[in-house]
Design a protein around this motif. Structure first.
Motif, PDB file in Angstrom:
ATOM      1  N   UNK A 171       0.809  -1.215   0.000  1.00 34.20           N
ATOM      2  CA  UNK A 171       0.000   0.000   0.000  1.00 34.20           C
ATOM      3  C   UNK A 171       0.847   1.272   0.000  1.00 34.20           C
ATOM      4  N   UNK A 172       2.104   1.162   0.382  1.00 31.78           N
ATOM      5  CA  UNK A 172       2.948   2.348   0.586  1.00 31.78           C
ATOM      6  C   UNK A 172       3.265   3.124  -0.677  1.00 31.78           C
ATOM      7  N   UNK A 173       3.503   2.443  -1.788  1.00 32.42           N
ATOM      8  CA  UNK A 173       3.962   3.185  -2.964  1.00 32.42           C
ATOM      9  C   UNK A 173       3.303   2.682  -4.238  1.00 32.42           C
ATOM     10  N   UNK A 174       3.272   3.569  -5.226  1.00 29.91           N
ATOM     11  CA  UNK A 174       2.725   3.190  -6.522  1.00 29.91           C
ATOM     12  C   UNK A 174       3.839   2.656  -7.409  1.00 29.91           C
ATOM     13  N   UNK A 222       7.053   4.575  -7.475  1.00 33.76           N
ATOM     14  CA  UNK A 222       7.799   4.729  -6.229  1.00 33.76           C
ATOM     15  C   UNK A 222       7.335   5.881  -5.354  1.00 33.76           C
ATOM     16  N   UNK A 223       6.223   6.530  -5.704  1.00 34.99           N
ATOM     17  CA  UNK A 223       5.692   7.634  -4.892  1.00 34.99           C
ATOM     18  C   UNK A 223       5.008   7.087  -3.647  1.00 34.99           C
ATOM     19  N   UNK A 224       5.195   7.770  -2.521  1.00 39.90           N
ATOM     20  CA  UNK A 224       4.547   7.353  -1.280  1.00 39.90           C
ATOM     21  C   UNK A 224       3.085   7.790  -1.312  1.00 39.90           C
ATOM     22  N   UNK A 225       2.189   6.801  -1.377  1.00 42.13           N
ATOM     23  CA  UNK A 225       0.756   7.094  -1.457  1.00 42.13           C
ATOM     24  C   UNK A 225      -0.014   6.351  -0.365  1.00 42.13           C
ATOM     25  N   UNK A 226       0.662   6.058   0.730  1.00 41.45           N
ATOM     26  CA  UNK A 226       0.053   5.261   1.795  1.00 41.45           C
ATOM     27  C   UNK A 226      -1.229   5.897   2.323  1.00 41.45           C
ATOM     28  N   UNK A 227      -1.210   7.191   2.624  1.00 40.73           N
ATOM     29  CA  UNK A 227      -2.400   7.835   3.205  1.00 40.73           C
ATOM     30  C   UNK A 227      -3.603   7.718   2.283  1.00 40.73           C
ATOM     31  N   UNK A 228      -3.398   7.956   1.002  1.00 38.73           N
ATOM     32  CA  UNK A 228      -4.502   7.864   0.044  1.00 38.73           C
ATOM     33  C   UNK A 228      -5.038   6.442  -0.040  1.00 38.73           C
ATOM     34  N   UNK A 229      -4.139   5.485  -0.046  1.00 40.73           N
ATOM     35  CA  UNK A 229      -4.584   4.081  -0.132  1.00 40.73           C
ATOM     36  C   UNK A 229      -5.271   3.626   1.148  1.00 40.73           C
ATOM     37  N   UNK A 230      -4.827   4.122   2.283  1.00 41.31           N
ATOM     38  CA  UNK A 230      -5.501   3.766   3.541  1.00 41.31           C
ATOM     39  C   UNK A 230      -6.915   4.339   3.582  1.00 41.31           C
ATOM     40  N   UNK A 231      -7.083   5.573   3.082  1.00 44.47           N
ATOM     41  CA  UNK A 231      -8.432   6.152   3.006  1.00 44.47           C
ATOM     42  C   UNK A 231      -9.328   5.320   2.092  1.00 44.47           C
TER      43      UNK A 231
END
Length: 196
Positions: free
Chosen positions: A21-24, A27-36
């Protein structure tokens, strides 16, 4: 800390789920968006609660406040059938404000109680692994620095480290030895007359 087989098996898949879930793909950090996104999908994932709890537990990532680590240490040693009720953990674990509505949704299900306890234990274990990794990395960095300094000393002929980082005596060894006098002594040893 001794893990039960239940938590040992689940921990590796939970860790993999969080890492995924941490990155796309870039390699971008998208954890918050994926957790939502995961939290919004929670009602659809409820049928997987018993078979794949790590899929739902990730929606609660960073949603627990651990007040009593000893209770959690004991909890992760239990097999699934011996897990306590969620209410019994109220003095040891609290939910973050944003996670409370998710918990109500889960607790309305027959297996919700056991699932929430499992999710809390997985998050506790995950945080412990992360902090140990951070601590190990800091220790490794310190060890590397010390090893590099020791290698520098060896390269400069200073095996006991007395000359500092640059392999020469900086004159600050605590005594008042005069460099001029040392030079005169050396010249005298070579057969030259002392200059007065």
């Amino acid at each position: 800390m001794k893990l039960s087989r239940f938590f040992e098996d689940l921990m590796s898949v939970y860790r993999a789920e969080i890492e995924d879930l941490k990155s796309d793909s870039e390699g971008n950090n998208i954890l918050k968006a994926r957790l939502r996104e995961k939290a919004s999908q929670l009602p659809l994932l409820l049928p997987m609660m018993a078979s794949n709890p790590e899929m739902l537990a990730s929606a609660f990532h960073q949603g627990f406040i651990f007040l009593n680590p000893l209770v959690l240490e004991a909890l992760v040693g239990k097999e699934e059938v011996r897990l306590p009720e969620w209410k019994s953990l109220s003095a040891a674990v609290r939910l973050e404000f944003w996670a409370e509505p998710l918990a109500k949704t889960v607790l309305a299900e027959p297996a919700g109680d056991r699932f929430l306890v499992t999710a809390a234990a997985l998050e506790y274990l995950y945080r412990g692994v992360q902090s140990r990794k951070g601590s190990a990395a800091a220790d490794a960095d310190q060890d590397d620095d010390e090893q590099n300094e020791e290698n520098d000393d060896r390269e400069n002929g200073d095996l006991d480290g007395q000359y500092g980082r640059h392999g020469r005596d900086d004159g600050d060894d605590g005594d008042d030895y005069d460099l001029g006098e040392a030079g005169a002594d050396w010249l005298a040893e070579q057969g030259f007359d002392r200059k007065e």
